[in-house]
Design an enzyme around this catalytic site. Sequence first.
Site, mmCIF file in Angstrom:
data_model
loop_
_atom_site.group_PDB
_atom_site.id
_atom_site.type_symbol
_atom_site.label_atom_id
_atom_site.label_comp_id
_atom_site.label_asym_id
_atom_site.label_seq_id
_atom_site.Cartn_x
_atom_site.Cartn_y
_atom_site.Cartn_z
ATOM 1 N N SER A 1 0.830 -1.197 0.000
ATOM 2 C CA SER A 1 0.000 0.000 0.000
ATOM 3 C C SER A 1 0.868 1.252 0.000
ATOM 4 O O SER A 1 1.926 1.287 0.642
ATOM 5 C CB SER A 1 -0.908 -0.004 1.237
ATOM 6 O OG SER A 1 -1.749 1.125 1.254
ATOM 7 N N THR B 1 -11.571 3.118 -13.594
ATOM 8 C CA THR B 1 -10.510 3.860 -14.266
ATOM 9 C C THR B 1 -9.241 3.862 -13.415
ATOM 10 O O THR B 1 -9.274 4.131 -12.220
ATOM 11 C CB THR B 1 -10.957 5.313 -14.527
ATOM 12 O OG1 THR B 1 -12.155 5.293 -15.313
ATOM 13 C CG2 THR B 1 -9.875 6.096 -15.254
ATOM 14 N N CYS C 1 -7.456 -0.188 11.465
ATOM 15 C CA CYS C 1 -8.699 -0.806 10.997
ATOM 16 C C CYS C 1 -9.519 -1.383 12.144
ATOM 17 O O CYS C 1 -10.669 -1.767 11.960
ATOM 18 C CB CYS C 1 -8.393 -1.899 9.981
ATOM 19 S SG CYS C 1 -7.735 -1.245 8.437
#
Length: 377
Positions: free
Chosen positions: A197, A235, A323
């Site tokens: 990430s 996209t 998280c």
Amino acid sequence: MIYFDYAATTPMSKEALHAYTEAATSYFGNSSSLHDIGSAANRLLDICRKELAALIHGDERGIYFTSGGTESNILAVHSIIQAHRHKGNHLITTATEHASLYHLFQQLETEGYDVTYLPVDRFGLIDIEELEHAITPRTIFASIHHANPEIGTVQPIQEIGKRLRQHGVIFHSDCVQTFGKIHVDVQAMCIDSLSISAHKIYGPKGVGAVYIDPRIKWNACFPNATHEYGFRPGTVNVPGIASFVTAAQHICADLINEQTRLEQLRQYFISLIHEKRLPITIEGHPEAHLPNIIGLSVQGIEGQYTMLECNRHGIAISTGSACQIGKQAPSRTMLAIGKEKEEAKQFVRISFGRFTTVAEIDRLVAVLEEICQHRKG
């Protein structure tokens, strides 16, 4: 405010910001468009794919850009196991995976998969022999994180990868916390698939990548998707990807020096805790650990109180993986390493980064000392 939560996210670097601005200005086209502006964006995308693959010693054909670590984990696991379901339904993971993977495997159990959750020892390490024993003729896939995001314990990934490959088990590793902090080599580590990430390495949020060895078959999770070779729809974020890869190149170029600096800061912090005899336990493995993440148990004080008091003093720390913040349950990692529920609630995490200084650590320890003394009194 003093920031000690780099494991949750990092500020974007000047290089990454500049790359984003340049790409968004000069390569704004849709990389799937066939006109010249779209083709220019696609060429930049191809360069980024090649450069990122080189940083992990992988094949550029195996790089798929995503929206971040969580999506990378979910798409990697789903796309691979769907393609190999005919071979078996047994999966292996650990009790201390990131929430995105742990909850995914719980969901897969409801879909007919048999999941083995490997236990860890008091330092957070799995037992290689237990891994070997867990493998059956029906085992098709294993997902074992490179390092724990709460206590920083680093798993023996190379040995894990070799054992799994000997048995023909596909190996995925969540490398979100390790990429750019310690060496990641998919070939040497026998990793078939990994997730990374951008926002953990001073890149933008909302960008990540999956690597799947081109020799490994996968099935698209989204039928008829056309982007990223059918791996995901939507996209492609070319400016974000350019920024991500720029950040990756810079952090990997300085990896050894920064790893050494962060380890020195870590040892300095631990020495102060011991010198002042604070009632704080350092969690995780004493040797096999990330240099930037330190898990702490502050005896007799709930982690949320410690975090809030630090915040009141202008210091940002966390009570665990971002998280999981806001959940009432104690840290799953703490429970897995043998803590009782009340002990597990005493956990906090500090994490260092590019801008962390000795003076900031001195201030953090002084505040922790004040918190401990106040609660004692």
